[in-house]
Write a protein that holds these residues in place. Structure first.
Motif, mmCIF file in Angstrom:
data_model
loop_
_atom_site.group_PDB
_atom_site.id
_atom_site.type_symbol
_atom_site.label_atom_id
_atom_site.label_comp_id
_atom_site.label_asym_id
_atom_site.label_seq_id
_atom_site.Cartn_x
_atom_site.Cartn_y
_atom_site.Cartn_z
ATOM 1 N N ALA A 320 0.563 -1.328 0.583
ATOM 2 C CA ALA A 320 0.018 -0.176 -0.080
ATOM 3 C C ALA A 320 0.883 1.059 0.113
ATOM 4 C CB ALA A 320 -0.970 -0.432 1.503
ATOM 5 N N ASP A 377 -7.109 -0.510 1.998
ATOM 6 C CA ASP A 377 -7.891 -0.101 1.124
ATOM 7 C C ASP A 377 -9.110 0.873 0.877
ATOM 8 O OD1 ASP A 377 -8.672 -1.464 -1.543
ATOM 9 O OD2 ASP A 377 -10.969 -1.326 -0.583
ATOM 10 N N GLU A 380 -6.036 4.499 0.337
ATOM 11 C CA GLU A 380 -6.301 4.240 -1.622
ATOM 12 C C GLU A 380 -6.814 4.067 -1.839
ATOM 13 O OE1 GLU A 380 -3.877 0.575 -3.296
ATOM 14 O OE2 GLU A 380 -3.538 -0.506 -1.357
#
Length: 401
Positions: A320, A377, A380
């Motif tokens: 990430a 997640d 991002e």
């Protein structure tokens, strides 16, 4: 018909054009490489912009031209100087001396510059400046929207601000917009003269001046006198005398550089000479082909079998972090703090909220691992969405108001 032609061997006249074309091709390639290297050197050695952060004449997002114009609209005369001698001569008892962090001045030069001023405001600071002023020290964390919470009359109508940096005030120094553990603004009246310190790199920049009570705070700090002397530090006005240190070039004998260049030229010539002896590349099928997905699933099964949630979380963070660095325009190997700060700026959320996510303690069980993966997640996705969102230029924002 000659014997050479009868034997089927190409004549010298037939081989010469091919060799000439090959040499011309190599020369073109060398010229292109030299041009690329030259352009890269010029770009990397290009000087920085004319105006830096919080420059009262800077029109970009990090400049402070908007703040200077607001002061002028309020009837305050803004006198800009880029020489400390001229700034000191312009300061008198009825002016406010304003400057960003004077990183190019020694402590003695800074004391001389501040001597005739009754009011001094530092729009940005550093640990060294805090120590030189004996006004306090850095405090951890950031603040949500807070009001003044102090007895300074100028701050009564400021409203709320969101500070990116907090300070722990020294004894008898008043901290505003915070509490005893950390405040965004420090006011020092111990010596009879007032010295104010605030980290306003974002608060007072053109891009963020219109948010919250930033403009009101700037007017409360700078608009208490009819005239402001704004000193802009620069390396051209520095009194720091640097001492040259020994480098690899100064310690190397003078004959080494010509020898290295000669070896490079010999290597290029040998490569051209030997490269013409090889034929075209032959594609060879590898005996075994392993898909990347199979390798990924195999490593995932091993990690799950070992119940090593910390190792899996570290791999998720690493991936990430690299993807976020690429989307934010940072280096591939940028640290977690740099990525967190850039993401905070992009998403316009207080700094420090993402450090724990990208560099905090690793999870110890599967539930915490799943929660970490979900949060990464979401981060991002938010950064990806922000990069596609159109940016409104400050001049357009002013036009709409």
């Amino acid at each position: 018909m000659t014997a050479t032609e009868q034997s089927g061997v190409p004549a010298t006249a037939e081989r010469r054009p091919r060799r000439t074309k090959s040499i011309v091709g190599w020369l073109i390639l060398v010229v292109l490489v030299v041009l690329v290297v030259f352009v890269a050197i010029r770009v990397s050695a290009a000087p920085p912009g004319e105006h830096g952060a919080l420059d009262p004449e800077g029109r970009d997002d990090s400049g402070a031209l908007a703040l200077a114009e607001i002061l002028r609209d309020q009837g305050v005369e803004v006198d800009i100087h880029r020489s400390r001698a001229e700034a000191r001569a312009a300061v008198d008892g009825g002016t406010t001396l304003v400057m960003a962090n004077p990183y190019t001045l020694t402590d003695g030069a800074l004391e001389t510059l501040m001597e005739p001023a009754d009011r001094v405001v530092f729009l940005s600071t550093s640990s060294h400046l805090m120590s030189a002023l004996r006004i306090g020290e850095n405090a951890p964390g950031t603040r949500a929207a807070v009001t003044a919470g102090c007895d300074v009359p100028e701050f009564a109508e400021v409203g709320t601000i969101r500070a990116d940096r907090l300070f722990a005030p020294a004894a008898e120094v008043e901290g505003c917009f915070g509490d005893a553990d950390g405040a965004a603004v420090l006011i020092d009246d111990r010596g009879g003269d007032r010295v104010a310190v605030v980290e306003g790199t974002r608060l007072f920049s053109n891009a963020y001046l219109a948010e919250n009570g930033n403009a009101a705070l700037a007017l409360a700090l700078l608009g208490q006198t009819e005239r402001v002397v704004w000193y802009v530090p620069s390396f051209s006005d520095s009194d720091i005398e640097g001492k040259s240190v020994d480098t690899l070039g100064s310690l190397t004998p003078p004959w080494v550089t010509p020898a290295i260049l000669l070896l490079l030229l010999a290597g290029v010539a040998a490569s051209i000479w030997r490269g013409q002896r090889f034929g075209p590349l032959v594609a060879e099928t590898l005996p075994v082909t392993v898909r990347a997905s199979e390798t990924m699933h195999g490593r995932a099964r091993l990690t799950a079998r070992a119940a090593d949630a910390a190792h899996a979380a570290e791999a998720l963070r690493d991936g990430a972090q690299r993807r976020l660095a690429r989307r934010l325009g940072l280096a591939v190997h940028a640290g977690a703090d740099e990525v967190a700060d850039a993401a905070s700026d992009r998403l316009r959320i207080p700094r420090g909220t993402l450090q724990t996510l990208l560099a905090g303690p690793l999870p110890t069980d599967d539930a915490a691992l799943v929660d970490l993966a979900r949060r990464l997640d979401e981060l991002e996705a938010a950064v990806e969405t922000s990069t596609r969102r159109p940016t409104i230029h400050p001049t357009e924002a002013e036009g709409t108001t």
